[in-house]
Design a protein around this motif. Structure first.
Motif, short mmCIF file in Angstrom:
data_model
loop_
_atom_site.label_atom_id
_atom_site.label_comp_id
_atom_site.label_asym_id
_atom_site.label_seq_id
_atom_site.Cartn_x
_atom_site.Cartn_y
_atom_site.Cartn_z
N LEU A 1 0.81 -1.21 0.00
CA LEU A 1 0.00 0.00 0.00
C LEU A 1 0.85 1.26 0.00
O LEU A 1 0.33 2.35 -0.27
N ALA A 2 2.12 1.13 0.34
CA ALA A 2 2.99 2.30 0.43
C ALA A 2 3.34 2.80 -0.96
O ALA A 2 3.72 2.02 -1.84
N ARG A 3 3.20 4.10 -1.18
CA ARG A 3 3.49 4.67 -2.50
C ARG A 3 4.98 4.93 -2.70
O ARG A 3 5.51 4.70 -3.76
N GLY A 4 5.64 5.43 -1.65
CA GLY A 4 7.03 5.84 -1.80
C GLY A 4 8.00 4.70 -1.60
O GLY A 4 7.80 3.85 -0.73
N PRO A 5 9.07 4.63 -2.39
CA PRO A 5 10.09 3.58 -2.20
C PRO A 5 10.75 3.66 -0.83
O PRO A 5 11.12 2.64 -0.25
N GLY A 6 10.92 4.88 -0.30
CA GLY A 6 11.49 5.02 1.03
C GLY A 6 10.60 4.42 2.10
O GLY A 6 11.08 3.76 3.03
N THR A 7 9.30 4.64 1.96
CA THR A 7 8.35 4.06 2.92
C THR A 7 8.40 2.54 2.86
O THR A 7 8.38 1.86 3.89
N ARG A 8 8.44 2.00 1.66
CA ARG A 8 8.49 0.54 1.53
C ARG A 8 9.75 -0.03 2.18
O ARG A 8 9.70 -1.05 2.88
N GLN A 9 10.87 0.65 1.97
CA GLN A 9 12.11 0.16 2.57
C GLN A 9 12.06 0.31 4.09
O GLN A 9 12.56 -0.55 4.83
N LEU B 1 18.60 -2.31 10.45
CA LEU B 1 19.42 -1.11 10.32
C LEU B 1 19.78 -0.85 8.87
O LEU B 1 19.74 0.30 8.40
N VAL B 2 20.09 -1.91 8.14
CA VAL B 2 20.40 -1.76 6.70
C VAL B 2 19.17 -1.24 5.96
O VAL B 2 19.27 -0.34 5.11
N SER B 3 18.00 -1.79 6.28
CA SER B 3 16.78 -1.36 5.60
C SER B 3 16.48 0.11 5.86
O SER B 3 16.13 0.86 4.94
N PHE B 4 16.61 0.54 7.11
CA PHE B 4 16.36 1.95 7.42
C PHE B 4 17.40 2.85 6.74
O PHE B 4 17.07 3.95 6.27
N ALA B 5 18.64 2.38 6.68
CA ALA B 5 19.68 3.17 6.01
C ALA B 5 19.38 3.31 4.53
O ALA B 5 19.57 4.39 3.95
N GLU B 6 18.90 2.24 3.90
CA GLU B 6 18.55 2.31 2.48
C GLU B 6 17.36 3.24 2.27
O GLU B 6 17.30 3.96 1.27
N ALA B 7 16.42 3.23 3.20
CA ALA B 7 15.30 4.17 3.11
C ALA B 7 15.80 5.60 3.19
O ALA B 7 15.32 6.49 2.47
N ALA B 8 16.78 5.85 4.05
CA ALA B 8 17.33 7.20 4.19
C ALA B 8 18.09 7.63 2.93
O ALA B 8 18.11 8.82 2.59
N VAL B 9 18.70 6.68 2.25
CA VAL B 9 19.39 7.00 0.99
C VAL B 9 18.37 7.42 -0.06
O VAL B 9 18.58 8.38 -0.81
N VAL B 10 17.24 6.70 -0.10
CA VAL B 10 16.20 7.01 -1.08
C VAL B 10 15.53 8.34 -0.75
O VAL B 10 15.25 9.15 -1.64
N PRO C 1 16.49 11.10 1.76
CA PRO C 1 17.32 11.70 2.81
C PRO C 1 16.64 12.85 3.55
O PRO C 1 17.04 13.20 4.65
N ALA C 2 15.58 13.42 2.94
CA ALA C 2 14.88 14.53 3.59
C ALA C 2 13.73 14.07 4.47
O ALA C 2 12.93 14.88 4.91
N ASN C 3 13.65 12.78 4.74
CA ASN C 3 12.60 12.25 5.60
C ASN C 3 13.19 11.91 6.97
O ASN C 3 13.92 10.93 7.12
N PRO C 4 12.90 12.71 8.01
CA PRO C 4 13.50 12.45 9.33
C PRO C 4 13.15 11.09 9.90
O PRO C 4 13.91 10.54 10.71
N ALA C 5 12.00 10.52 9.50
CA ALA C 5 11.57 9.25 10.10
C ALA C 5 12.61 8.15 9.91
O ALA C 5 12.81 7.32 10.81
N HIS C 6 13.27 8.12 8.75
CA HIS C 6 14.26 7.06 8.50
C HIS C 6 15.48 7.23 9.41
O HIS C 6 15.98 6.26 9.98
N TRP C 7 15.95 8.46 9.55
CA TRP C 7 17.11 8.72 10.41
C TRP C 7 16.78 8.42 11.87
O TRP C 7 17.61 7.88 12.60
#
Length: 767
Positions: free
Chosen positions: A347-355, A372-381, A383-389
């Protein structure tokens, strides 16, 4: 996603080098295939047809090019990512050129992005008219209400099926079909008017260059893209604490960061909503409100029952699955949490959300490294989303890695300097890293932006109590902060701990004990409450009752590292038979935590096991080699074990790692241990130097912890053979209600000094 494979031409026998390159490619392909398809799907806006085409094109090129370049590629995975990204961009440009062909009627929109679209030779006049019609249609699409515009764009400009549209918009397939039909009807009416010559487009719109630019994209026709963190929850502006009863019977505090300040009476609201659902049992929106009220009240089992009904009715409700996953995880029902997050994933639209969701699935599967790897990859996709960091920071905190946690929280604050979660959660990591002043600044800032932030208020109360600001005008300010904490979190264990500390700072020992005794009486299954009660009892010198209280905490919860750490400090001198097994269990459960090894080292020194003590403390610095506190613990254990030269080297390393202009809490004990180690070696000049450094560091510590600063200053002044000054500081430390076991040490020192030639010394207050 279908299975993608490669077939090579086997008509000739490859030489060994070809075989090696092919093997490397297969290995790389197996590792990267799923991620590459996800990349294509994200870049093609969720359109599986386009993603498959881009993926297939890039796969063929990848196999051919890898044979040519494989031995020269420095980073094959990065090369693959670039190749597939370029393939997606090429296909996107191709689709854009096809869109520029124009449409002759509304139904032609369906074929506008079809790969079978062909170029048609047209006269300049026909091209101009087609361009005008195409612009008119796009303007008409933009004018549709959002509930119709998005389905229309997804259907005609992205070629999604009705099922895929439903998934993206979190509506049913039937609803998606209905909305597209309504949008078509609205556009037909406008198109009919245009064909009859009624007013269409303004010339400035027709001549606008953006018809050839970004406005041609489907994203521009859809509603504006949401903020990058919208799918994972809006920006937190307040927080709440709830006590949740877990299936095991354990009561546990949870902090909830919320996007709005909910002030309504939850019981009254719950009653009103329940009456409504009794009259209208088929609806789901009010049931969702009931679920949220129950969630905020800590009644999570009941909330989940309501969410089951809601999600049966609305299976595309992303927020519902996320909330269910959060509660299942909090209730230690991790298999059900995994199932909820897996429902949320498509259901998630954004690739960062999915990761990000994959990270939560990894965490609930008890794979923190993978999470930790998954959250880091989400932050790469994104980077302006504080939730991943922030998610990365919380994982590092859980593993006792303060520098790594701070790096993640600081990234979140670089995006949003007033992010309440990052400001709040980074406090403990800052203290562990010796950045006491920055920790205080962030607590003050959190309270400025969220006046109801009881966590920030508690931290400032604790600081003011340690500074002795509990009387007069300063005391009024402390009490005001304490009222904020207790008003907004009346049954929070942390707030009760601050109330007890306030009483201790005022010398009201009985009142302090009573506060936490009442708390554990109200919440007998609250493990953290029992540990706070144990710490309070230890502070006032009641070691045996403290030992019983910490054992009660451990009996309730053997997953809380903080309880083990406290037990390993209390038990060696009171119940040594219990201390050893608990210490070993702590090391087995939390081997990644530097503090467990540091505390184990100190505990082993008390147990007269110097060799094991030194090895345990050494493990702490191997886990956190940049941390001054870890080197202080190691140096202290070495010094107490008689390894003086090694102790001096470790303590000087600790001194050099103190943050510039900070490290207030660690500086005095580091300097004092260095002075003592040099004294035992008979090195007078170095001894005097480090005792003076201790006094200077203690002066800095006055702004953080008055009794502790006077304690270290008194010890250093006694070492400098200044008994009068030492007595002055010791007595003021006692008046500041110094905690045990330091208090007993000071009482013995005062008695010894008073029996000397300074017995008649008339103390003067310290300036």
């Amino acid at each position: 996603m279908g299975q993608h494979s490669f077939r090579d031409d086997n008509s000739h026998r490859p030489d060994p080098s070809d075989t090696d390159i092919a093997t490397k490619f297969v290995d790389l392909w197996e590792l990267s295939r799923e991620d590459l398809y996800s990349l294509c799907l994200g870049l093609m806006g969720g359109n599986h047809v386009d993603a498959e085409e881009a993926f297939g094109n890039a796969s063929i090129v990848a196999l051919i090019k890898f044979k040519e370049l494989g031995s020269t590629l420095r980073d094959p995975k990065a090369w693959l990512n670039r190749l597939f990204r370029n393939a997606c961009m090429d296909l996107y440009r191709k689709r854009k050129r096809q869109r520029e062909l124009g449409v002759s009627n509304l139904e032609d929109l369906e074929g506008l992005q079809s790969p079978s679209a062909t170029t048609v030779l047209k006269t300049p006049q026909q091209s101009y008219l087609d361009r005008e019609l195409d612009a008119f249609v796009r303007q008409a699409v933009r004018a549709l209400p959002e509930r119709l515009r998005r389905p229309m764009v997804l259907r005609f400009f992205r070629q999604l099926s009705y099922q895929e549209i439903g998934l993206q918009l979190r509506i049913s397939e039937e609803n998606a079909r209905k909305r597209v039909q309504q949008a078509r009807a609205a556009l037909r009416e406008r198109l009919a008017g245009y064909s009859e010559g009624r007013p269409g487009l303004a010339p400035e719109i027709l001549d606008s260059e953006d018809l050839q630019g970004a406005e041609d994209s489907a994203d521009a026709l859809a509603s504006p893209r949401p903020a990058e963190n919208e799918e994972l929850g809006a920006r937190a502006v307040t927080l709440r604490t709830v006590v949740v009863l877990l299936p095991s019977g354990l009561a546990k505090d949870f902090l909830l960061f919320l996007p709005r300040d909910e002030r309504r009476n939850p019981e009254a609201r719950l009653a009103a909503l329940s009456r409504y659902t009794e009259k209208h049992p088929g609806g789901w929106k009010k049931r969702r409100e009931i679920a949220e009220v129950l969630y905020l009240a800590g009644r999570w089992e009941e909330a989940l029952a309501q969410y089951r009904y809601v999600l049966d009715k609305q299976p595309f409700l992303l927020e519902g699955w996320l909330r269910a996953g959060e509660m299942f995880h909090g209730l230690s029902r991790d298999p059900e949490a995994v199932a909820a997050y897996q429902k949320a994933l498509p259901l998630a639209r954004g690739p960062g959300t999915r990761q990000h969701l994959r990270g939560w699935i990894d965490l609930c599967d008890h794979e923190p490294a993978a999470a930790l790897v998954s959250f880091a990859e989400a932050a790469v996709v994104e980077p302006a989303n504080p939730a991943h960091w922030i998610a990365m920071g919380e994982l590092h905190l859980a593993a006792d890695r303060p520098f790594e946690a701070l790096a993640a929280f600081d990234q979140a604050l670089a995006v949003d300097p007033d992010d309440l979660r990052a400001l709040t959660l980074s406090h403990g990591a800052l203290l562990a890293a010796g950045r006491d002043r920055e920790a205080r600044r962030r607590a003050s800032r959190a309270l400025e932006i969220a006046p109801t932030s009881f966590v920030a208020a508690k931290r400032l109360v604790d600081l003011r109590c340690r500074r002795g600001e509990v009387g007069g005008k300063e005391g009024k300010e402390t009490r005001a902060l304490l009222r904020t904490t207790l008003h907004h979190a009346p049954d929070w264990s942390g707030g009760q701990d601050s109330l007890a500390l306030y009483h201790l700072a005022r010398g009201q020992q009985a009142e302090a004990e009573a506060v936490l005794a009442r708390f554990v009486e109200r919440h007998p299954k609250h493990a953290r409450g029992w540990s706070l009660y144990a710490r309070c009892l230890r502070r006032v010198g009641k070691e045996r009752p403290a030992a019983k209280a910490v054992l009660a905490a451990l009996a309730l919860d053997r997953s809380d590292r903080e309880i083990y750490l406290l037990a390993s400090r209390i038990l060696p001198r009171t119940l040594p038979a219990e201390a050893g097994p608990i210490r070993e269990e702590m090391l087995e459960r939390f081997p990644e935590s530097w503090r467990t090894w540091a505390v184990a080292g100190a505990s082993l020194v008390d147990s007269q096991e110097p060799g094991r003590a030194c090895r345990a403390a050494r493990q702490a610095v191997e886990l956190q080699p940049r941390l001054a506190a870890a080197w202080l613990g190691y140096g202290t254990v070495l010094s107490l074990s008689g390894e003086l030269r090694e102790a001096i080297a470790a303590l000087k390393r600790a001194w050099g790692l103190l943050p510039p202009g900070d490290g207030l809490a660690e500086a005095p004990p580091i300097a004092f241990r260095l002075a003592e180690s040099h004294r035992l070696l008979g090195e007078t000049a170095e001894t005097e130097k480090w005792f003076r450094n201790t006094v200077a560091a203690a002066t800095e510590l006055l702004e953080l912890d008055l009794p502790a600063a006077l304690f270290w200053s008194g010890k250093a002044l006694a070492g400098l053979s200044d008994p009068q000054a030492a007595l002055r500081d010791y007595r003021q430390a006692l008046r500041g209600h110094l905690f045990e076991p330091a208090r007993s040490e000071v009482l013995r020192a005062v008695e010894s000094l008073e029996d000397g030639p300074n017995r008649e010394y008339n103390e003067k207050p310290r300036p």
